[in-house]
Write a protein that holds these residues in place. Sequence first.
Motif, PDB file in Angstrom:
ATOM      1  N   SER B 122       0.804  -1.217   0.000  1.00  0.00           N
ATOM      2  CA  SER B 122       0.000   0.000   0.000  1.00  0.00           C
ATOM      3  C   SER B 122       0.841   1.273   0.000  1.00  0.00           C
ATOM      4  O   SER B 122       0.493   2.257  -0.634  1.00  0.00           O
ATOM      5  CB  SER B 122      -0.951  -0.003   1.187  1.00  0.00           C
ATOM      6  OG  SER B 122      -0.215   0.139   2.391  1.00  0.00           O
ATOM      7  N   ASP B 123       1.988   1.261   0.696  1.00  0.00           N
ATOM      8  CA  ASP B 123       2.767   2.503   0.736  1.00  0.00           C
ATOM      9  C   ASP B 123       3.361   2.838  -0.635  1.00  0.00           C
ATOM     10  O   ASP B 123       3.406   3.999  -1.033  1.00  0.00           O
ATOM     11  CB  ASP B 123       3.862   2.467   1.820  1.00  0.00           C
ATOM     12  CG  ASP B 123       4.791   1.280   1.683  1.00  0.00           C
ATOM     13  OD1 ASP B 123       4.416   0.286   1.038  1.00  0.00           O
ATOM     14  OD2 ASP B 123       5.902   1.338   2.232  1.00  0.00           O
ATOM     15  N   VAL B 150     -10.149   0.749  -1.095  1.00  0.00           N
ATOM     16  CA  VAL B 150     -10.486   1.415   0.166  1.00  0.00           C
ATOM     17  C   VAL B 150      -9.231   1.682   0.989  1.00  0.00           C
ATOM     18  O   VAL B 150      -9.047   2.770   1.549  1.00  0.00           O
ATOM     19  CB  VAL B 150     -11.494   0.561   0.977  1.00  0.00           C
ATOM     20  CG1 VAL B 150     -11.692   1.138   2.369  1.00  0.00           C
ATOM     21  CG2 VAL B 150     -12.825   0.482   0.227  1.00  0.00           C
ATOM     22  N   ALA B 151      -8.339   0.706   1.043  1.00  0.00           N
ATOM     23  CA  ALA B 151      -7.111   0.875   1.828  1.00  0.00           C
ATOM     24  C   ALA B 151      -6.311   2.071   1.308  1.00  0.00           C
ATOM     25  O   ALA B 151      -5.845   2.917   2.078  1.00  0.00           O
ATOM     26  CB  ALA B 151      -6.270  -0.396   1.771  1.00  0.00           C
ATOM     27  N   ILE B 152      -6.165   2.166  -0.009  1.00  0.00           N
ATOM     28  CA  ILE B 152      -5.381   3.266  -0.593  1.00  0.00           C
ATOM     29  C   ILE B 152      -6.096   4.593  -0.386  1.00  0.00           C
ATOM     30  O   ILE B 152      -5.467   5.597  -0.029  1.00  0.00           O
ATOM     31  CB  ILE B 152      -5.122   3.000  -2.090  1.00  0.00           C
ATOM     32  CG1 ILE B 152      -4.212   1.778  -2.232  1.00  0.00           C
ATOM     33  CG2 ILE B 152      -4.510   4.218  -2.759  1.00  0.00           C
ATOM     34  CD1 ILE B 152      -4.013   1.326  -3.657  1.00  0.00           C
ATOM     35  N   GLU B 153      -7.419   4.586  -0.599  1.00  0.00           N
ATOM     36  CA  GLU B 153      -8.158   5.843  -0.442  1.00  0.00           C
ATOM     37  C   GLU B 153      -8.062   6.369   0.985  1.00  0.00           C
ATOM     38  O   GLU B 153      -7.938   7.569   1.206  1.00  0.00           O
ATOM     39  CB  GLU B 153      -9.634   5.631  -0.828  1.00  0.00           C
ATOM     40  CG  GLU B 153      -9.826   5.650  -2.339  1.00  0.00           C
ATOM     41  CD  GLU B 153     -11.238   5.259  -2.763  1.00  0.00           C
ATOM     42  OE1 GLU B 153     -11.571   5.509  -3.932  1.00  0.00           O
ATOM     43  OE2 GLU B 153     -11.997   4.704  -1.929  1.00  0.00           O
ATOM     44  N   ARG B 154      -8.099   5.440   1.936  1.00  0.00           N
ATOM     45  CA  ARG B 154      -8.029   5.868   3.330  1.00  0.00           C
ATOM     46  C   ARG B 154      -6.677   6.524   3.613  1.00  0.00           C
ATOM     47  O   ARG B 154      -6.607   7.569   4.242  1.00  0.00           O
ATOM     48  CB  ARG B 154      -8.265   4.670   4.259  1.00  0.00           C
ATOM     49  CG  ARG B 154      -8.477   5.095   5.690  1.00  0.00           C
ATOM     50  CD  ARG B 154      -8.865   3.924   6.579  1.00  0.00           C
ATOM     51  NE  ARG B 154     -10.094   3.276   6.165  1.00  0.00           N
ATOM     52  CZ  ARG B 154     -10.362   1.972   6.372  1.00  0.00           C
ATOM     53  NH1 ARG B 154      -9.461   1.203   6.963  1.00  0.00           N
ATOM     54  NH2 ARG B 154     -11.496   1.459   5.993  1.00  0.00           N
ATOM     55  N   VAL B 155      -5.615   5.902   3.125  1.00  0.00           N
ATOM     56  CA  VAL B 155      -4.280   6.469   3.344  1.00  0.00           C
ATOM     57  C   VAL B 155      -4.149   7.842   2.687  1.00  0.00           C
ATOM     58  O   VAL B 155      -3.555   8.766   3.247  1.00  0.00           O
ATOM     59  CB  VAL B 155      -3.198   5.505   2.817  1.00  0.00           C
ATOM     60  CG1 VAL B 155      -1.838   6.187   2.775  1.00  0.00           C
ATOM     61  CG2 VAL B 155      -3.139   4.254   3.692  1.00  0.00           C
ATOM     62  N   LEU B 268      -4.262  -0.507  15.794  1.00  0.00           N
ATOM     63  CA  LEU B 268      -3.152  -0.651  14.853  1.00  0.00           C
ATOM     64  C   LEU B 268      -3.678  -0.540  13.424  1.00  0.00           C
ATOM     65  O   LEU B 268      -4.539  -1.320  13.017  1.00  0.00           O
ATOM     66  CB  LEU B 268      -2.490  -2.020  15.069  1.00  0.00           C
ATOM     67  CG  LEU B 268      -1.268  -2.336  14.218  1.00  0.00           C
ATOM     68  CD1 LEU B 268      -0.142  -1.370  14.513  1.00  0.00           C
ATOM     69  CD2 LEU B 268      -0.814  -3.769  14.470  1.00  0.00           C
ATOM     70  N   VAL B 269      -3.171   0.445  12.682  1.00  0.00           N
ATOM     71  CA  VAL B 269      -3.658   0.638  11.310  1.00  0.00           C
ATOM     72  C   VAL B 269      -2.566   0.470  10.257  1.00  0.00           C
ATOM     73  O   VAL B 269      -2.846   0.404   9.068  1.00  0.00           O
ATOM     74  CB  VAL B 269      -4.323   2.026  11.126  1.00  0.00           C
ATOM     75  CG1 VAL B 269      -5.639   2.089  11.882  1.00  0.00           C
ATOM     76  CG2 VAL B 269      -3.382   3.149  11.572  1.00  0.00           C
ATOM     77  N   GLY B 270      -1.301   0.428  10.689  1.00  0.00           N
ATOM     78  CA  GLY B 270      -0.248   0.292   9.686  1.00  0.00           C
ATOM     79  C   GLY B 270       1.110   0.164  10.329  1.00  0.00           C
ATOM     80  O   GLY B 270       1.227   0.072  11.556  1.00  0.00           O
TER      81      GLY B 270
END
Lengths: 478, 478
Positions: B122-123, B150-155, B268-270
């Motif tokens: 994701s990073d 969703v994961a990318i949009e959230r970041v 914990l989110v990342g």
Amino acid sequence: MAENIDVAQAAEAGPGQGSVLDHLLMRDEEGQLRREFVEEIARAIHAADRPLLCEVVAELHEADLGDLIAALEPEDRVTLVEITGTDFDFSALNEVDDAVREEILEELEPETVAEGVRELESDDAVQLLQGLDEEDQEEILEKLPPPERVAIERVLLYPENSAGRRMQTEFIAVPPDWTVGQAIDYMRDTPDLPDRFYEIYAVDSEQHWQGAVSLDTLLRARRPVPLVDLIEEDRRRVSVLDDQEEVARMFGKYNLVAAPVVDTTNRLVGVITIDDVVDVIEEEADEDLKALGGVTSDEELSDNVWTIARGRFNWLLVNLATAFLASSVLGLFEGQLEKMVALAVLAPIVASQGGNAATQTMTVAVRALATRELGSNNAFRVVMREAMVGLVNGLAFAVITGVAAVAWFKIPGLGVVIGLAIICNLVAGALGGILIPMVLERVRADPAVASGTFVTTITDVVGFFSFLGIATLWFGLK
Amino acid sequence: MAENIDVAQAAEAGPGQGSVLDHLLMRDEEGQLRREFVEEIARAIHAADRPLLCEVVAELHEADLGDLIAALEPEDRVTLVEITGTDFDFSALNEVDDAVREEILEELEPETVAEGVRELESDDAVQLLQGLDEEDQEEILEKLPPPERVAIERVLLYPENSAGRRMQTEFIAVPPDWTVGQAIDYMRDTPDLPDRFYEIYAVDSEQHWQGAVSLDTLLRARRPVPLVDLIEEDRRRVSVLDDQEEVARMFGKYNLVAAPVVDTTNRLVGVITIDDVVDVIEEEADEDLKALGGVTSDEELSDNVWTIARGRFNWLLVNLATAFLASSVLGLFEGQLEKMVALAVLAPIVASQGGNAATQTMTVAVRALATRELGSNNAFRVVMREAMVGLVNGLAFAVITGVAAVAWFKIPGLGVVIGLAIICNLVAGALGGILIPMVLERVRADPAVASGTFVTTITDVVGFFSFLGIATLWFGLK
């Protein structure tokens, strides 16, 4: 936001029940050590309160302990180490300025230092000892048991700034025909593994490097898998004589956390880890920045007035010489300056614009050379581009400065004269700003250190000469 | 020495039998890409030689692939990605300049980019996409499967330069009551673990962070040991909103390789890893250096003349305004300059010495503020020390410059006049050099960007005014 976390974590740092650090908040909201905390510790040192001090040094992370030491009075620092004895973690001394560390080490008994050094990984031990003069080093080293002494002495033989000097000699090396299960059992059964490790290495019976297996790869594999199957084929290794900057670049480029260090016969002799590399990156950034600002890289915030004044004197002396050189160009035109005093008033503007444009180019060039982005394959393109940038901004500022000069002095020709001089000087500055660092790099001098003087000398001389020369011709002055 | 290794490793990079990289040496002794290599690849692209190109992109490390892309002509870059299709590793695009990356991504079909993004952590995906305008981003994101989208949009919702923006959302989290054996079995049995990981995290049933266990700790322990026993109690964590610079400082200070990232409720989110932190450290060093040199931090070596000239124009314009301000001080003394032209010749020397001394102080101050070595607890001591350094070097250069000025112009009083002016200006420069960055930091401006202009304006104005003012009094000029 960051501050909240810092405070929370400072309070957390001593999680044991009834810990002194529970009542004693170490850092304020800025993340700085609180004065009350430092005073409390100083009081405990004066009262020789061994239990409290031992608890504090045991609970603090080495980095925090380093900050505490730096904040104490010089005589209290030594006393703290003496009182806490073997509870004191000597790696904390690697976290303070060189001058502070050396002062403490020289005050302490060699036996005490040797005792502390024994507990350190070899890279920390070397970092601790390398600043001392040879006699002090020898005194401490001879109190160490032979295997540790030899390991440290060998590392100290490698040149400063080499990979050999930065590596730690503790690592895990196993035969490549072992299985994952054997390797894991070995780690479970061996008591004195390195403090922290990220990969294990496969070596043959003569310690020749065969490959690396990172711990996550090991943990994904099943026990019967042979290590040979897990070795990453294109893993990079470092030679003991590689320059630390080269090593840092490699870590950054290939996202490494550790790299094996091999000698000239490909025998594994050590490992460099990312924390050392981060130190190198920060040191190099520090050096470049200070060099561009005319400060020697060994100047530290804890140095006294005399050390600092002396360190900066040389650079200022060089600058004075170049300033006289530039002024001597003004001196050539004394007659013209007397006749048209506006020239004397405006000349510094021409020099200053050129100097600033040249500094921009030089900054980019020094940085690109340091990161190896600028090399022989793109040099020509970059030089041409900088010259064009100088010309474009030269034209822009020729117009602006020309209009402003005419508006100020009401001498119509002055706008053309200063405009032409600005164009000359911005192009000269651009060429100087890019070519001088490149030439210095080519002759193996540090472009960051020496470029500044040369470059601004060029723009002062070209600025004054072009402005007053063009003025002499245009106005027919003599 | 480093070069030898590089060559050896470049040759090694394709260790497979009959690999193209066996015959094609990629880098020269300087570590630069060889022109012949780039030309060979360009030929293969024009000939649409898919097998060869796929072999090359598969064998090259993403960092080397990035270098290759940067060296190709713009149109060939896109063709290379299109020909190699799913074999192309999109993380290589994170290794090239922003402008180059954005150009490639805009040329490619959104489907192709989405396909490539799916393979990334994701990073890396966020880094790839964040430079694109929202429309292009949306087009690509829409083609991703919902969980990844969703994961990318959230970041992407986290502020730029925050820990949330830098973290990867792939990590290993297990219940704290698991044993070492359970954790190891889990890693062996789970196919889609993160590409690379250095520690595993214990979380409760609601994903609240409980602690971290590094892999080496896990490997030292026997299978029945519960993870709870291995958790390091004083492990630092990062909040999603923490500034990336703050995070980098923490990594450097506590020698971390990874840190858990938690949201405001401690879930914990990342995870942030050291390779991201190394990028941050390098970016910040780059920014500070460029800011001090008057260059915007987004200037890249691949930018064209206009982009660069425009970027540097603003700083030069500010400098021009301050240069006119300084010259207006000279203008106040036109009469005196006409009567004694030596003053016009020498005035730039006074300004230049002050400017250089001030730049030295400013460089040290900016660096110490960035590393948090300079804070409110030592500010007074450092300011006093800088003023003393200014005074000491002022006295030294007063004598040298005074003697030189008298020798040059044979006007006895000139030595005293220029000496006094030098002292004034070096003290003023020292105070300006330390106080201005501190004030800027206090009002939350970046000291590296703005200090330079203010500081040299002070030394120009004080230099000219003190020199000509003292001269007016001493020689009774009017």
